[in-house]
Design a protein around this motif. Structure first.
Motif, PDB file in Angstrom:
ATOM      1  N   GLN A  44       0.889  -1.119  -0.046  1.00 24.36           N
ATOM      2  CA  GLN A  44       0.002  -0.042   0.006  1.00 24.36           C
ATOM      3  C   GLN A  44       0.864   1.140   0.055  1.00 24.36           C
ATOM      4  O   GLN A  44       2.103   1.302   0.404  1.00 24.36           O
ATOM      5  CB  GLN A  44      -0.974  -0.136   1.351  1.00 24.36           C
ATOM      6  N   GLN A  45       0.244   2.226  -0.421  1.00 28.85           N
ATOM      7  CA  GLN A  45       1.036   3.682  -0.403  1.00 28.85           C
ATOM      8  C   GLN A  45       0.894   4.271   0.813  1.00 28.85           C
ATOM      9  O   GLN A  45      -0.200   4.130   1.467  1.00 28.85           O
ATOM     10  CB  GLN A  45       0.423   4.704  -1.635  1.00 28.85           C
ATOM     11  N   SER A  68      -0.617   9.765  -2.423  1.00 33.39           N
ATOM     12  CA  SER A  68       0.151  10.074  -1.209  1.00 33.39           C
ATOM     13  C   SER A  68       0.135  11.367  -1.167  1.00 33.39           C
ATOM     14  O   SER A  68       0.418  11.711  -2.016  1.00 33.39           O
ATOM     15  CB  SER A  68       1.477   9.274  -1.052  1.00 33.39           C
TER      16      SER A  68
END
Length: 234
Positions: A44-45, A68
């Protein structure tokens, strides 16, 4: 080679190194490879990424971590002020006071920041300073007034966090080390960091038992650690 650590914030609000990489160059492609490797490992970011002003890193983050929120480290910017505007001006108490009043606070609105910034630049003759203009142009990426309502914004404006990370990694790395020596130093530093983190967890567990409340530290750790990462290339 370029050493790039990924520093997260754990549930004790302490720095924790969650990943690191060694790059042959500071090119956009190198950073993209590193960020993609990070993404593959974590799945995941991160919510927020705080970096210095490296343009290649900025481009890589935009491409690999599009969701992000990318912010610039205030400490890296503010420590350049003396070199960019002159040490004599930076020794001026009134200039320093007014600059700190608008930069290091999230209690003012963006419009008020812009108004006070422009007034100060006019008063101290900095309207033609290119670096000042550039910093004002990217104000939404580093001035707290522009992200005051975002989660974890308070962590992004502290200098001690960036200073401690720079100090920590300077103890690990220097240009005289071979790659093998560097890895030995780095592994030792990580062992110390993990040991200190385990001590905090044990202390919190004991404290929770003493007061009769079970604190969900495991859930807190999983939730908070991936949230904010500092990418600092040394």
């Amino acid at each position: 080679m370029v050493f790039v650590p990924f520093t997260g914030i754990d549930n004790h609000c302490r720095n924790v190194t969650v990943s690191a990489g060694l790059l042959a160059s500071e090119s956009t492609e190198s950073y993209k490879w590193l960020l993609n490797s990070f993404l593959k490992s974590f799945g995941q970011q991160p919510n927020v990424v705080v970096t210095d002003q490296d343009p290649a890193m900025k481009q890589a983050i935009e491409e690999v971590f599009p969701i992000s929120r990318h912010r610039l480290c205030m400490w890296h910017i503010m420590k350049k002020v003396a070199d960019k505007v002159g040490h004599e001006l930076c020794d001026n108490d009134e200039f320093k006071r007014r600059m700190c009043d608008i930069v290091w606070t999230d209690s003012i609105e963006p419009e008020e920041f812009e108004r006070q910034w422009k007034l100060e630049m006019i008063e101290f003759g900095l309207t033609e300073n290119k670096w000042i203009d550039d910093m004002f142009g990217m104000r939404s990426m580093w001035i707290p007034a522009f992200y005051r309502h975002e989660p974890m914004s308070g962590l992004m404006r502290t200098t001690s966090r960036s200073e401690s990370e720079n100090h920590f990694f300077c103890q690990v790395a220097n240009s005289q080390l071979t790659l093998v020596e560097f890895m030995n130093h780095f592994d030792g530093a990580m062992d110390v960091q993990r040991f200190n983190h385990r001590k905090m967890i044990i202390f919190q567990d004991i404290l929770s038992q003493l007061i009769g409340v079970k604190l969900p530290w495991k859930k807190m750790l999983l939730r908070s650690t991936p949230g904010l990462y500092f990418l600092i290339s040394n």
